[in-house]
Design a protein around this motif. Structure first.
Motif, PDB file in Angstrom:
ATOM      1  N   PHE A   1      40.053 -33.729  44.575  1.00  8.56           N
ATOM      2  CA  PHE A   1      39.179 -34.836  44.183  1.00  8.56           C
ATOM      3  C   PHE A   1      38.956 -34.831  42.677  1.00  8.56           C
ATOM      4  CE2 PHE A   1      34.537 -35.545  43.230  1.00  8.56           C
ATOM      5  CZ  PHE A   1      34.580 -36.933  43.221  1.00  8.56           C
ATOM      6  N   ASN A   2      38.854 -36.053  42.104  1.00  5.73           N
ATOM      7  CA  ASN A   2      38.453 -36.174  40.703  1.00  5.73           C
ATOM      8  C   ASN A   2      38.216 -37.640  40.348  1.00  5.73           C
ATOM      9  OD1 ASN A   2      37.989 -35.332  37.917  1.00  5.73           O
ATOM     10  ND2 ASN A   2      39.268 -33.559  38.420  1.00  5.73           N
ATOM     11  N   VAL A   3      37.746 -37.854  39.094  1.00  5.17           N
ATOM     12  CA  VAL A   3      37.574 -39.206  38.555  1.00  5.17           C
ATOM     13  C   VAL A   3      38.847 -39.557  37.791  1.00  5.17           C
ATOM     14  CG1 VAL A   3      36.393 -38.286  36.509  1.00  5.17           C
ATOM     15  CG2 VAL A   3      36.137 -40.691  37.109  1.00  5.17           C
ATOM     16  N   PHE A   4      39.320 -40.816  37.927  1.00  6.79           N
ATOM     17  CA  PHE A   4      40.610 -41.199  37.351  1.00  6.79           C
ATOM     18  C   PHE A   4      40.541 -42.447  36.484  1.00  6.79           C
ATOM     19  CE2 PHE A   4      41.965 -38.218  40.504  1.00  6.79           C
ATOM     20  CZ  PHE A   4      43.122 -37.663  39.986  1.00  6.79           C
ATOM     21  N   GLY A   5      39.354 -42.893  36.117  1.00  6.76           N
ATOM     22  CA  GLY A   5      39.255 -44.033  35.226  1.00  6.76           C
ATOM     23  C   GLY A   5      37.839 -44.557  35.181  1.00  6.76           C
ATOM     24  N   ALA A   6      37.547 -45.322  34.101  1.00  6.41           N
ATOM     25  CA  ALA A   6      36.210 -45.886  33.939  1.00  6.41           C
ATOM     26  C   ALA A   6      36.209 -47.416  33.948  1.00  6.41           C
ATOM     27  CB  ALA A   6      35.593 -45.377  32.637  1.00  6.41           C
ATOM     28  N   ASN A   7      37.346 -48.039  33.789  1.00  5.84           N
ATOM     29  CA  ASN A   7      37.411 -49.506  33.750  1.00  5.84           C
ATOM     30  C   ASN A   7      38.684 -49.995  34.439  1.00  5.84           C
ATOM     31  OD1 ASN A   7      36.836 -52.166  33.150  1.00  5.84           O
ATOM     32  ND2 ASN A   7      37.705 -52.078  31.087  1.00  5.84           N
ATOM     33  N   PRO A   8      38.638 -50.168  35.786  1.00  7.78           N
ATOM     34  CA  PRO A   8      37.475 -50.003  36.657  1.00  7.78           C
ATOM     35  C   PRO A   8      37.176 -48.518  36.921  1.00  7.78           C
ATOM     36  CG  PRO A   8      39.387 -50.547  37.981  1.00  7.78           C
ATOM     37  CD  PRO A   8      39.830 -50.636  36.546  1.00  7.78           C
ATOM     38  N   PRO A   9      35.926 -48.207  37.326  1.00  7.72           N
ATOM     39  CA  PRO A   9      35.588 -46.813  37.628  1.00  7.72           C
ATOM     40  C   PRO A   9      36.236 -46.379  38.943  1.00  7.72           C
ATOM     41  CG  PRO A   9      33.728 -48.250  38.109  1.00  7.72           C
ATOM     42  CD  PRO A   9      34.779 -49.116  37.488  1.00  7.72           C
ATOM     43  N   ILE A  10      37.080 -45.360  38.863  1.00  7.63           N
ATOM     44  CA  ILE A  10      37.888 -44.953  40.012  1.00  7.63           C
ATOM     45  C   ILE A  10      37.692 -43.476  40.334  1.00  7.63           C
ATOM     46  CG2 ILE A  10      40.255 -44.674  40.886  1.00  7.63           C
ATOM     47  CD1 ILE A  10      39.429 -47.576  40.731  1.00  7.63           C
ATOM     48  N   LEU A  11      37.454 -43.177  41.601  1.00  8.23           N
ATOM     49  CA  LEU A  11      37.481 -41.825  42.135  1.00  8.23           C
ATOM     50  C   LEU A  11      38.630 -41.737  43.130  1.00  8.23           C
ATOM     51  CD1 LEU A  11      33.671 -41.300  42.953  1.00  8.23           C
ATOM     52  CD2 LEU A  11      34.901 -40.545  40.898  1.00  8.23           C
ATOM     53  N   VAL A  12      39.284 -40.583  43.186  1.00 11.12           N
ATOM     54  CA  VAL A  12      40.369 -40.370  44.137  1.00 11.12           C
ATOM     55  C   VAL A  12      40.170 -39.029  44.834  1.00 11.12           C
ATOM     56  CG1 VAL A  12      42.864 -40.142  44.467  1.00 11.12           C
ATOM     57  CG2 VAL A  12      41.994 -41.702  42.724  1.00 11.12           C
ATOM     58  N   PHE A  13      40.253 -39.033  46.159  1.00 15.25           N
ATOM     59  CA  PHE A  13      40.245 -37.769  46.886  1.00 15.25           C
ATOM     60  C   PHE A  13      41.358 -37.808  47.921  1.00 15.25           C
ATOM     61  CE2 PHE A  13      37.608 -40.447  49.546  1.00 15.25           C
ATOM     62  CZ  PHE A  13      37.770 -39.991  50.846  1.00 15.25           C
ATOM     63  N   SER A  14      41.684 -36.642  48.468  1.00 15.49           N
ATOM     64  CA  SER A  14      42.844 -36.561  49.360  1.00 15.49           C
ATOM     65  C   SER A  14      42.556 -35.745  50.607  1.00 15.49           C
ATOM     66  CB  SER A  14      44.036 -35.946  48.614  1.00 15.49           C
ATOM     67  OG  SER A  14      45.156 -35.840  49.475  1.00 15.49           O
ATOM     68  N   PRO A  15      42.367 -36.407  51.758  1.00 13.61           N
ATOM     69  CA  PRO A  15      42.283 -35.688  53.041  1.00 13.61           C
ATOM     70  C   PRO A  15      43.707 -35.358  53.504  1.00 13.61           C
ATOM     71  CG  PRO A  15      41.303 -37.908  53.157  1.00 13.61           C
ATOM     72  CD  PRO A  15      42.141 -37.844  51.929  1.00 13.61           C
ATOM     73  N   SER A  16      44.039 -34.092  53.551  1.00 16.61           N
ATOM     74  CA  SER A  16      45.391 -33.677  53.918  1.00 16.61           C
ATOM     75  C   SER A  16      45.579 -33.659  55.430  1.00 16.61           C
ATOM     76  CB  SER A  16      45.691 -32.287  53.360  1.00 16.61           C
ATOM     77  OG  SER A  16      45.616 -32.273  51.955  1.00 16.61           O
ATOM     78  N   ARG A  17      46.805 -33.827  55.861  1.00 15.97           N
ATOM     79  CA  ARG A  17      47.144 -33.655  57.270  1.00 15.97           C
ATOM     80  C   ARG A  17      47.041 -32.167  57.607  1.00 15.97           C
ATOM     81  NH1 ARG A  17      49.956 -38.539  58.836  1.00 15.97           N
ATOM     82  NH2 ARG A  17      50.515 -37.536  60.804  1.00 15.97           N
ATOM     83  N   SER A  18      46.657 -31.857  58.823  1.00 15.08           N
ATOM     84  CA  SER A  18      46.479 -30.467  59.234  1.00 15.08           C
ATOM     85  C   SER A  18      47.798 -29.712  59.144  1.00 15.08           C
ATOM     86  CB  SER A  18      45.950 -30.400  60.662  1.00 15.08           C
ATOM     87  OG  SER A  18      45.979 -29.077  61.151  1.00 15.08           O
ATOM     88  N   GLY A  19      47.751 -28.533  58.526  1.00 15.15           N
ATOM     89  CA  GLY A  19      48.933 -27.684  58.464  1.00 15.15           C
ATOM     90  C   GLY A  19      49.225 -27.000  59.782  1.00 15.15           C
ATOM     91  N   ARG A  20      48.250 -27.023  60.720  1.00 20.03           N
ATOM     92  CA  ARG A  20      48.438 -26.369  62.014  1.00 20.03           C
ATOM     93  C   ARG A  20      49.077 -27.292  63.034  1.00 20.03           C
ATOM     94  NH1 ARG A  20      43.387 -24.718  60.350  1.00 20.03           N
ATOM     95  NH2 ARG A  20      42.335 -26.266  61.641  1.00 20.03           N
ATOM     96  N   ASP A  21      48.583 -28.536  63.125  1.00 18.08           N
ATOM     97  CA  ASP A  21      49.104 -29.434  64.174  1.00 18.08           C
ATOM     98  C   ASP A  21      49.445 -30.833  63.666  1.00 18.08           C
ATOM     99  OD1 ASP A  21      46.612 -30.558  63.741  1.00 18.08           O
ATOM    100  OD2 ASP A  21      45.785 -29.970  65.677  1.00 18.08           O
TER     101      ASP A  21
END
Length: 291
Positions: free
Chosen positions: A47-67
Motif C-alpha cells: 500500500f502507498n500514496v501514488f499522486g495528489a492531483n487526483p489524490p490516489i491511494l493504491v493497495f494490493s490484496p494478493s491471491r492466497s499462496g496456499r489455495d
C-alpha cells in the motif's frame, strides 16, 4: 552475496524475502462492502500514496499462496467499487491484527476486532472511528497482476474525503509525526512503530481467534484494559478450562490474595501485566477467576 531467482523459489519463501526486504510498509486498513451490504475490514501492507492531483491511494490484496483464493476485500470492491482506507496507529495495532484473521465470508471484522464503525459521508463502507486519518475513496480500477497464488491485484483508489483527528495536529494545523504514532509492517511478525522501533505481533494465519465480541462484557467494559489488550485477548482460540484456572490459582498465592480483595481493577491490572509479557493464557485465567 545471496542471489535468488524468483522463478526457482517457492512462493511462500519468496514472499518472506520480499516482505522482509521492502519495509517498513504503511498499512491500509480497508473497509469494504459487498452487493448484499455485508461489511468487511482487513489490513494490507502492499500500500502507498501514488499522486495528489487526483489524490490516489493504491493497495494490493494478493491471491492466497496456499489455495489461490481471493480475499473478501477484492471480491467486494469488484462488486461495490468503494473503500474506506484507515491509517493504523499503535493504540489499535492488536485489534488491526485480529481483523486480519481469515474469518469466513459474512463475518464482520468490526465486531470481531471490537473496533467502532462510523458512517462515511460519500461512500457506503464505514470508517474506523479510532483511526487517526480516514480516507473515503472510490475505486477507479482493479488491475490483476496474475491468476496464480501469490499474484497481486492493484486496487486504484481516488480520495473523495479525508478525515483527520484533531488530536494529531500540531499548532500550525499539520499532522505531527509523533502524535499520529503510526505503525508499519516489516517481515514475519515484525512491525515498526514510528520513532520507537521494532516490536512483534503474532500474525493469526492458521488460528481463528474468538474475537473481542466473545469476551465477557464486564471485561470489555474494563477501565483498565486497552483496545490493544482486548485485541490480544480476542486472538485466543479457546478459553482456559475451569480446572486450568483453579490449578493456576492454587500455584499462585499472590493471585489468591488479589482475588480475596474482590477488586476488579486490581485483577485487570495484573492481567494487563501478563499481556505486556505476551502471556495471554494467564491473563485470561485471572480475568475469568473473578466470576
Amino acid at each position: 552475496m545471496h542471489t535468488i531467482d524468483p522463478k526457482e523459489m517457492p512462493i511462500p519463501e519468496l514472499f518472506g524475502y520480499l516482505t522482509a526486504s521492502v519495509g517498513p510498509r504503511p498499512i491500509a486498513f480497508a473497509s469494504t462492502i459487498d452487493r448484499d451490504g455485508a461489511i468487511n475490514l482487513a489490513p494490507f501492507s502492499f500500500f502507498n500514496v501514488f499522486g495528489a492531483n487526483p489524490p490516489i491511494l493504491v493497495f494490493s490484496p494478493s491471491r492466497s499462496g496456499r489455495d489461490n483464493s481471493t480475499k473478501n476485500t477484492l471480491d467486494n470492491v469488484l462488486q461495490v467499487p468503494e473503500v474506506s482506507i484507515n491509517m493504523v496507529n499503535y493504540a489499535m495495532v492488536q485489534q488491526m491484527s485480529l481483523a486480519s484473521t481469515a474469518y469466513p465470508k459474512g463475518v464482520n471484522e468490526f465486531i470481531k476486532s471490537g473496533l467502532e464503525p462510523i458512517p462515511s459521508e460519500t461512500i457506503q463502507p464505514p470508517r474506523v472511528a479510532s483511526s487517526p486519518v480516514q480516507f473515503e475513496c472510490i475505486v477507479t480500477e482493479v488491475k490483476a497482476l496474475g491468476d496464480q497464488g501469490g499474484a497481486g491485484n492493484l486496487v486504484i483508489c481516488e480520495i473523495l474525503r479525508i478525515h483527520i483527528d484533531n488530536s494529531i495536529l500540531d499548532d500550525t494545523g499539520h499532522i505531527d509525526p509523533l502524535k499520529i504514532d503510526q505503525v508499519a509492517r516489516m517481515g514475519g511478525n515484525w512491525y515498526s512503530r514510528a520513532n520507537k522501533g521494532l516490536f512483534e505481533v503474532p500474525k493469526p494465519i492458521m488460528q481463528k481467534g474468538i474475537g473481542v465480541d466473545q469476551i465477557p462484557e464486564h471485561i470489555r467494559q474494563s477501565t483498565i484494559l486497552t483496545g490493544n489488550d482486548l485485541g490480544m485477548l480476542g486472538n485466543i482460540e479457546r478459553l482456559p478450562t475451569e480446572d486450568e484456572i483453579n490449578s493456576f490459582i492454587e500455584k499462585n498465592p499472590d493471585i489468591q490474595l488479589l482475588l480475596s480483595t474482590q477488586n476488579p481493577d486490581k485483577l485487570h491490572q495484573k492481567a494487563q501485566e501478563y499481556l505486556i509479557q505476551k502471556n495471554v493464557d494467564n491473563a485470561w485465567k485471572i480475568l475469568l477467576a473473578l466470576h
